[in-house]
Design a protein around this motif. Structure first.
Motif, short mmCIF file in Angstrom:
data_model
loop_
_atom_site.label_atom_id
_atom_site.label_comp_id
_atom_site.label_asym_id
_atom_site.label_seq_id
_atom_site.Cartn_x
_atom_site.Cartn_y
_atom_site.Cartn_z
N SER A 90 0.83 -1.20 0.00
CA SER A 90 0.00 0.00 0.00
C SER A 90 0.87 1.25 0.00
CB SER A 90 -0.92 0.00 1.22
OG SER A 90 -0.14 0.06 2.42
N GLU B 162 -1.74 2.12 -9.02
CA GLU B 162 -2.79 1.08 -9.01
C GLU B 162 -2.59 0.09 -10.14
OE1 GLU B 162 -6.39 3.42 -8.84
OE2 GLU B 162 -6.47 3.26 -6.65
N THR C 16 -2.03 -0.64 -3.65
CA THR C 16 -3.27 -0.07 -3.11
C THR C 16 -2.99 1.31 -2.53
OG1 THR C 16 -4.07 -2.28 -2.55
CG2 THR C 16 -5.12 -0.42 -1.43
N VAL D 251 -3.93 3.92 0.01
CA VAL D 251 -4.69 3.95 1.26
C VAL D 251 -5.06 5.35 1.68
CG1 VAL D 251 -3.82 1.74 2.10
CG2 VAL D 251 -2.59 3.85 2.65
N VAL E 207 0.84 0.46 7.74
CA VAL E 207 -0.03 1.05 6.73
C VAL E 207 0.32 2.52 6.72
CG1 VAL E 207 -2.38 1.62 6.09
CG2 VAL E 207 -1.87 -0.61 7.09
N PRO E 208 0.77 3.07 5.68
CA PRO E 208 1.03 2.43 4.39
C PRO E 208 2.38 1.73 4.37
CG PRO E 208 1.60 4.74 4.28
CD PRO E 208 1.05 4.50 5.66
#
Length: 123
Positions: free
Chosen positions: A2, A21, A26, A28, A49-50
Motif C-alpha cells: 500500500s 494502481e 493499493t 490507502v 499502513v502504508p
C-alpha cells in the motif's frame, strides 16, 4: 502493498494513483501537504499502513523533507520515497541523511512503481 500519496497538486495525485494502481499498489490515502501527511500517517497507523509513503518535496505548510524528518523521527522504519520535480544533489543528499529510501524526479514517473515495489521489499 500500500501507498500514501502526498502532493499538493491534485492532477499529480490522480496521475500517481493511476500509475501505482496499475502496478497493484493499493492507495490507502492522499495528503495535500506535509502537515496533512503527518495527520494521515497518524490516522492510518500500524501495522505498517502504508507500506510506502510517496512524498513530494515542494509543498506549502511543511515541505517533504521537513515532513519526512518528523515522520522518521517518530518511526524510523517508515519507507519514504521523495518524488519531486526539483531534485538536486543537495535534496538527494539531505533525503539520504534523513533515511528516505529513495529520491526520484517526477520526470521518472513511469519508473516509480518498480522503485516503490523494490523499496517495499527492503527491510
Amino acid at each position: 502493498m500500500s501507498a500514501l500519496i502526498v502532493d499538493d497538486a491534485e492532477d499529480m495525485r490522480l496521475l500517481l494513483r493511476r500509475v501505482l494502481e496499475r502496478a497493484d499498489i493499493t492507495i490507502v490515502g492522499e495528503a495535500v501537504d506535509g502537515l496533512d501527511a503527518l495527520r494521515a500517517v497518524a490516522e492510518l497507523g500500524p501495522p505498517p499502513v502504508p507500506t510506502v509513503i510517496v512524498l513530494d518535496n515542494m509543498m506549502p505548510n511543511l515541505n517533504g523533507l521537513e515532513a519526512a524528518e518528523q515522520l522518521l523521527r517518530d518511526d524510523p522504519t517508515l519507507r519514504i520515497v521523495l518524488f519531486t520535480a526539483y531534485l538536486s544533489d543537495e535534496v538527494s543528499q539531505r533525503a539520504a541523511e534523513l533515511g528516505i529510501r529513495a529520491a526520484v524526479s517526477k520526470s521518472d514517473l513511469f519508473n516509480l512503481a518498480p522503485l516503490i515495489l523494490d523499496v517495499a521489499g527492503a527491510a
